[in-house]
Design a protein around this motif. Sequence first.
Motif, PDB file in Angstrom:
ATOM      1  N   GLY A 107      -4.577 -17.181   1.165  1.00  0.00           N
ATOM      2  CA  GLY A 107      -3.228 -16.789   0.784  1.00  0.00           C
ATOM      3  C   GLY A 107      -3.052 -15.324   0.456  1.00  0.00           C
ATOM      4  N   ASP A 108      -4.076 -14.510   0.655  1.00  0.00           N
ATOM      5  CA  ASP A 108      -3.932 -13.078   0.407  1.00  0.00           C
ATOM      6  C   ASP A 108      -2.990 -12.475   1.438  1.00  0.00           C
ATOM      7  OD1 ASP A 108      -5.706 -13.376  -1.642  1.00  0.00           O
ATOM      8  OD2 ASP A 108      -7.384 -12.416  -0.613  1.00  0.00           O
ATOM      9  N   VAL A 109      -2.273 -11.447   1.020  1.00  0.00           N
ATOM     10  CA  VAL A 109      -1.363 -10.748   1.931  1.00  0.00           C
ATOM     11  C   VAL A 109      -1.826  -9.315   2.122  1.00  0.00           C
ATOM     12  CG1 VAL A 109       0.657 -12.196   1.485  1.00  0.00           C
ATOM     13  CG2 VAL A 109       0.259 -10.185   0.046  1.00  0.00           C
ATOM     14  N   LYS A 110      -1.598  -8.804   3.319  1.00  0.00           N
ATOM     15  CA  LYS A 110      -1.935  -7.425   3.675  1.00  0.00           C
ATOM     16  C   LYS A 110      -0.652  -6.617   3.514  1.00  0.00           C
ATOM     17  CE  LYS A 110      -3.094  -6.954   7.956  1.00  0.00           C
ATOM     18  NZ  LYS A 110      -3.788  -6.819   9.248  1.00  0.00           N
ATOM     19  N   VAL A 111      -0.710  -5.598   2.663  1.00  0.00           N
ATOM     20  CA  VAL A 111       0.477  -4.810   2.320  1.00  0.00           C
ATOM     21  C   VAL A 111       0.335  -3.388   2.842  1.00  0.00           C
ATOM     22  CG1 VAL A 111       1.842  -3.883   0.400  1.00  0.00           C
ATOM     23  CG2 VAL A 111       0.905  -6.201   0.258  1.00  0.00           C
ATOM     24  N   PHE A 112       1.370  -2.928   3.527  1.00  0.00           N
ATOM     25  CA  PHE A 112       1.439  -1.517   3.908  1.00  0.00           C
ATOM     26  C   PHE A 112       2.114  -0.788   2.752  1.00  0.00           C
ATOM     27  CE2 PHE A 112       3.487   2.200   5.750  1.00  0.00           C
ATOM     28  CZ  PHE A 112       2.394   2.788   6.361  1.00  0.00           C
ATOM     29  N   PRO A 113       1.385   0.088   2.039  1.00  0.00           N
ATOM     30  CA  PRO A 113       1.976   0.764   0.875  1.00  0.00           C
ATOM     31  C   PRO A 113       2.956   1.859   1.297  1.00  0.00           C
ATOM     32  CG  PRO A 113      -0.271   1.519   1.225  1.00  0.00           C
ATOM     33  CD  PRO A 113      -0.006   0.461   2.249  1.00  0.00           C
ATOM     34  N   VAL A 114       4.040   1.994   0.546  1.00  0.00           N
ATOM     35  CA  VAL A 114       4.998   3.073   0.777  1.00  0.00           C
ATOM     36  C   VAL A 114       5.110   3.927  -0.491  1.00  0.00           C
ATOM     37  CG1 VAL A 114       6.296   1.913   2.605  1.00  0.00           C
ATOM     38  CG2 VAL A 114       6.979   1.583   0.227  1.00  0.00           C
ATOM     39  N   THR A 115       3.978   4.104  -1.130  1.00  0.00           N
ATOM     40  CA  THR A 115       3.869   4.932  -2.322  1.00  0.00           C
ATOM     41  C   THR A 115       2.856   6.037  -2.035  1.00  0.00           C
ATOM     42  OG1 THR A 115       3.276   4.941  -4.681  1.00  0.00           O
ATOM     43  CG2 THR A 115       2.171   3.334  -3.306  1.00  0.00           C
ATOM     44  N   ASP A 116       2.982   7.154  -2.730  1.00  0.00           N
ATOM     45  CA  ASP A 116       2.081   8.279  -2.519  1.00  0.00           C
ATOM     46  C   ASP A 116       0.627   7.928  -2.831  1.00  0.00           C
ATOM     47  OD1 ASP A 116       4.221   9.816  -1.807  1.00  0.00           O
ATOM     48  OD2 ASP A 116       4.332  10.918  -3.698  1.00  0.00           O
ATOM     49  N   ASP A 117       0.428   7.020  -3.771  1.00  0.00           N
ATOM     50  CA  ASP A 117      -0.923   6.712  -4.234  1.00  0.00           C
ATOM     51  C   ASP A 117      -1.136   5.196  -4.272  1.00  0.00           C
ATOM     52  OD1 ASP A 117      -3.388   6.573  -5.435  1.00  0.00           O
ATOM     53  OD2 ASP A 117      -2.758   7.461  -7.337  1.00  0.00           O
ATOM     54  N   PRO A 118      -1.686   4.618  -3.198  1.00  0.00           N
ATOM     55  CA  PRO A 118      -1.880   3.164  -3.162  1.00  0.00           C
ATOM     56  C   PRO A 118      -2.758   2.622  -4.289  1.00  0.00           C
ATOM     57  CG  PRO A 118      -2.150   4.089  -0.974  1.00  0.00           C
ATOM     58  CD  PRO A 118      -2.053   5.250  -1.929  1.00  0.00           C
ATOM     59  N   SER A 119      -3.595   3.454  -4.887  1.00  0.00           N
ATOM     60  CA  SER A 119      -4.442   2.958  -5.982  1.00  0.00           C
ATOM     61  C   SER A 119      -3.610   2.489  -7.176  1.00  0.00           C
ATOM     62  CB  SER A 119      -5.449   4.022  -6.420  1.00  0.00           C
ATOM     63  OG  SER A 119      -4.801   5.080  -7.083  1.00  0.00           O
ATOM     64  N   ARG A 120      -2.339   2.870  -7.217  1.00  0.00           N
ATOM     65  CA  ARG A 120      -1.451   2.406  -8.298  1.00  0.00           C
ATOM     66  C   ARG A 120      -1.307   0.888  -8.304  1.00  0.00           C
ATOM     67  NH1 ARG A 120       3.008   6.803  -6.912  1.00  0.00           N
ATOM     68  NH2 ARG A 120       2.047   8.585  -7.933  1.00  0.00           N
ATOM     69  N   SER A 133      -8.296  -2.252   2.072  1.00  0.00           N
ATOM     70  CA  SER A 133      -8.918  -2.381   3.384  1.00  0.00           C
ATOM     71  C   SER A 133      -8.257  -1.363   4.309  1.00  0.00           C
ATOM     72  CB  SER A 133      -8.732  -3.803   3.921  1.00  0.00           C
ATOM     73  OG  SER A 133      -9.258  -3.900   5.226  1.00  0.00           O
ATOM     74  N   GLY A 134      -8.937  -0.231   4.521  1.00  0.00           N
ATOM     75  CA  GLY A 134      -8.353   0.831   5.337  1.00  0.00           C
ATOM     76  C   GLY A 134      -7.074   1.345   4.711  1.00  0.00           C
ATOM     77  N   LYS A 135      -6.015   1.388   5.497  1.00  0.00           N
ATOM     78  CA  LYS A 135      -4.737   1.894   4.979  1.00  0.00           C
ATOM     79  C   LYS A 135      -3.928   0.815   4.270  1.00  0.00           C
ATOM     80  CE  LYS A 135      -2.245   1.154   9.310  1.00  0.00           C
ATOM     81  NZ  LYS A 135      -1.445   1.729  10.349  1.00  0.00           N
ATOM     82  N   PHE A 136      -4.451  -0.403   4.212  1.00  0.00           N
ATOM     83  CA  PHE A 136      -3.723  -1.522   3.613  1.00  0.00           C
ATOM     84  C   PHE A 136      -4.235  -1.855   2.215  1.00  0.00           C
ATOM     85  CE2 PHE A 136      -3.222  -2.206   8.176  1.00  0.00           C
ATOM     86  CZ  PHE A 136      -1.842  -2.348   8.262  1.00  0.00           C
ATOM     87  N   VAL A 137      -3.342  -2.473   1.432  1.00  0.00           N
ATOM     88  CA  VAL A 137      -3.697  -3.037   0.137  1.00  0.00           C
ATOM     89  C   VAL A 137      -3.684  -4.550   0.329  1.00  0.00           C
ATOM     90  CG1 VAL A 137      -3.040  -3.240  -2.289  1.00  0.00           C
ATOM     91  CG2 VAL A 137      -2.562  -1.115  -1.059  1.00  0.00           C
ATOM     92  N   ILE A 138      -4.737  -5.210  -0.107  1.00  0.00           N
ATOM     93  CA  ILE A 138      -4.817  -6.666  -0.010  1.00  0.00           C
ATOM     94  C   ILE A 138      -4.492  -7.227  -1.392  1.00  0.00           C
ATOM     95  CG2 ILE A 138      -6.249  -8.650   0.597  1.00  0.00           C
ATOM     96  CD1 ILE A 138      -5.781  -6.575   2.903  1.00  0.00           C
TER      97      ILE A 138
END
Length: 172
Positions: A18-31, A57-62
């Motif tokens: 059930g995990d989702v792969k998210v494309f972040p639209v923030t300057d700092d995905p670590s947030r 995972s790469g450019k994505f946030v899981i």
Amino acid sequence: MTERFQVGVIAGTHGVRGDVKVFPVTDDPSRFKKYKNVYLYEGQMQKPVRISGVRFSGKFVILHLDGIEDMDAARLLRGAQLWIDRKDAAPLPEGMYYIPDLIGLSVLTDDGKRLGSLTDVLRTGANDVYCVTTDDGREVLIPAIRDCILETKPEEGRILVHLLPGLMDLQQ
């Protein structure tokens, strides 16, 4: 002032739990590590959901979202936007503003004339560029540099700009 900010878009599923792969639209995905709750926006639906797992995972946030326990449930969320409350957003230094707070502000020139409204902010490598739509429908691009942006007052609904010589000639 904007009460919520978009931080990502669900691009798909990740794994079978059930995990989702998210494309972040923030300057700092670590947030995403700091976010405990987000809002899912799908069309007219807004639903608060708790984040119970974050990895990268790469450019994505899981993300693992509470209540989404299998791939089929996660698949239904594809395309949903993730938003956070203003109180959860990173604090900005003095003189910096969130882009959504700038959109719609009236843009005035230093000679007292209304140029138009700020409709977009382009993020370039060197500096941002403000897209201003004039009252007669033209678009003017103004570099967001100190020589051009003299004053930004979101609380007053305005931005004061200086148009460098030739800037308007380039855009006609």
